[in-house]
Design a protein around this motif. Structure first.
Motif: not given
Ligand code: URA
Ligand code: CA
Length: 434
Positions: A1-8, A10-17, A51-52
């Motif tokens: 897992m890479r932090m940059i992908d997680i930032i990207e 969320k930046r684009d409005g997707q929910a994180l797992t 999200t919740e």
């Protein structure tokens, strides 16, 4: 897992797992993920929200970042009460013995902290001999026998929240509902309660000045609690003016005694009965909120609540005779009345300014090394909606250090507004979330 992908993401409005959130929280706590990447993620959350499911995941990840208090040796359903912070909020001192009088176990971990007055522990230390240095066995024994005990915070609870909160503070990301809600709830959950009653304050003296935001925060926290398996309810209450009359440590202990006797300020009594009803109900000591409230009123009327307060003080080394003889509490050397400059009706008592004035007198800590003077503070002689004659006292200043008094008087006169027009008294209970 890479932090940059997680930032990207969320930046684009997707929910994180769940895994991604755990990765971030664990990695930041251990120091593997740097501040600059977490800062970017926090700002993305600030704009995109959560999200919740993400909120529940963030909360639990923070809980798991450190120690968790195990209250399983204490019998019954442990209910904790949390207030988002106000001015002269004496409710904890009252609610502990009040709900304990009907066998709701209150296992309170408390801190000192900064603020207008001290925290719950400072206030209780105004009672000669009272101490919070208990072993965990002593604490458990006291709660099982008396149903209420207060212990100083120990252990390393939610280190992830400490680090994230500090980073939010310097990156303009404190004011995000999902982040605030997860931060507060992680601390409550790590402290071990089975059920949680929240008092979310709104108005000038509150963190959430605006009612809509206060409701949003209350709803967010109640959902998190319920989603992670802790029954949670919230009351939204007014903090535009200070609660009760007393703002100061020994003064608030005296106010708590009065309230437990059934002779306390109307607003403080009402809020304690409201919050207490939820605590009793969630602890399953009553089958409805109405029944819970009746039990609480009864415990005040028949003296059991006051008796329980004495047992609680004595259980932790305190001099219980202060309850019948409050002059044994620390007393300020000077009592100075502040006369009204005009006649009329009090229209506003700006809570945060009044709280700051109490702090200048020495009632609270401005920095973590400040020394508190337990005797000093303010007693409001008028509340919003009260009529006042010119020259009548608005507030009595309890001081030891006279050098602060002129500044305090000036602030109070600016903060307590008098009008000749009709005044609407603010509603105390603004709403509830269940
Ligand atoms: N209080 C907290 O504990 N956390 C926040 O994020 C805001 C207020
Ligand atoms: Ca008060």
């Amino acid at each position: 897992m890479r932090m940059i992908d997680i930032i990207e993401k969320k930046r684009d409005g997707q929910a994180l797992t769940t895994d991604e959130i755990q990765f971030v929280v664990a990695g930041y706590t251990s120091g593997d993920i740097p501040d600059y990447q977490v800062s970017a993620l926090l700002m993305a959350i600030y704009f995109q929200g959560m999200t919740e499911q993400e909120r529940a995941d963030l909360t639990l990840s923070m809980v798991e970042s450190g120690d968790q208090i195990d209250l399983s040796a204490i019998e019954g359903i442990k209910v904790d009460k949390h207030s988002t912070g106000g001015v002269g909020d004496t409710t904890t001192l009252i609610l502990g013995p009040l709900v304990a009088a009907i066998d709701v176990p209150v296992a309170k971990m408390s801190g000192r902290g900064l603020g207008h007055t001290g925290g719950t522990i400072d206030k209780l230390e105004a009672v000669p001999g009272f101490h919070v240095e208990l072993t965990s066995d002593e604490f458990t024994k006291l709660v099982n026998e008396i149903k209420v005990a207060v212990m100083g915070q120990s252990g390393n609870l939610t280190p992830a929240d400490k680090k994230l909160y500090a980073l939010r503070d310097v990156t303009a990301t404190v004011n995000s509902i999902p982040l605030i809600a997860s931060s507060i709830m992680s601390k409550k959950i790590a402290a071990g309660a089975d059920a949680i009653v929240l008092d979310v304050k709104t108005g000038a003296g509150a963190f959430m000045k605006d009612e809509k935001q206060a409701r949003e925060l209350a709803e967010a926290m109640v959902r998190i609690g319920n989603n992670v398996g802790r029954k949670t309810m919230a009351v939204i209450s007014d903090m535009s003016q200070p609660l009760g009359f007393a703002i100061g440590n020994a003064l608030e202990v005296k106010e708590a005694i009065d309230t437990l006797k059934g002779e306390g300020p109307e607003d403080l009594t009402e809020l304690c009965l409201e919050l207490g009803s939820y605590m009793v109900y969630l602890s399953e000591k009553a089958s409805s909120l109405e029944e819970a409230r009746q039990k609480l009123e009864h415990a005040i009327d028949n003296g059991k609540a006051l008796e329980r307060f004495k047992e609680f003080l004595a259980g932790q080394g305190g001099d219980e005779s202060v309850v019948d003889n409050p002059s044994k509490l620390p007393q300020a050397e000077h009592r100075i009345e502040l006369p009204a400059e005009n006649a009329g009706t009090v229209s506003e008592i700006v809570a945060d300014n009044v709280g700051t004035a109490a702090m200048w007198l020495g009632a609270g800590r401005a920095t973590k090394d400040s020394q508190i003077d337990l005797a000093v503070g303010l007693m409001l002689d008028k509340k919003v909606g009260d009529k006042v004659e010119k020259g009548e006292s608005l507030v009595t200043i309890y001081a030891n250090d006279l050098s602060q008094v002129e500044k305090v008087k000036e602030t109070l006169l600016e903060s307590i507004k008098i009008t000749t027009q009709k005044v609407t008294v603010p509603t105390l209970i603004v709403g509830t979330v269940t």
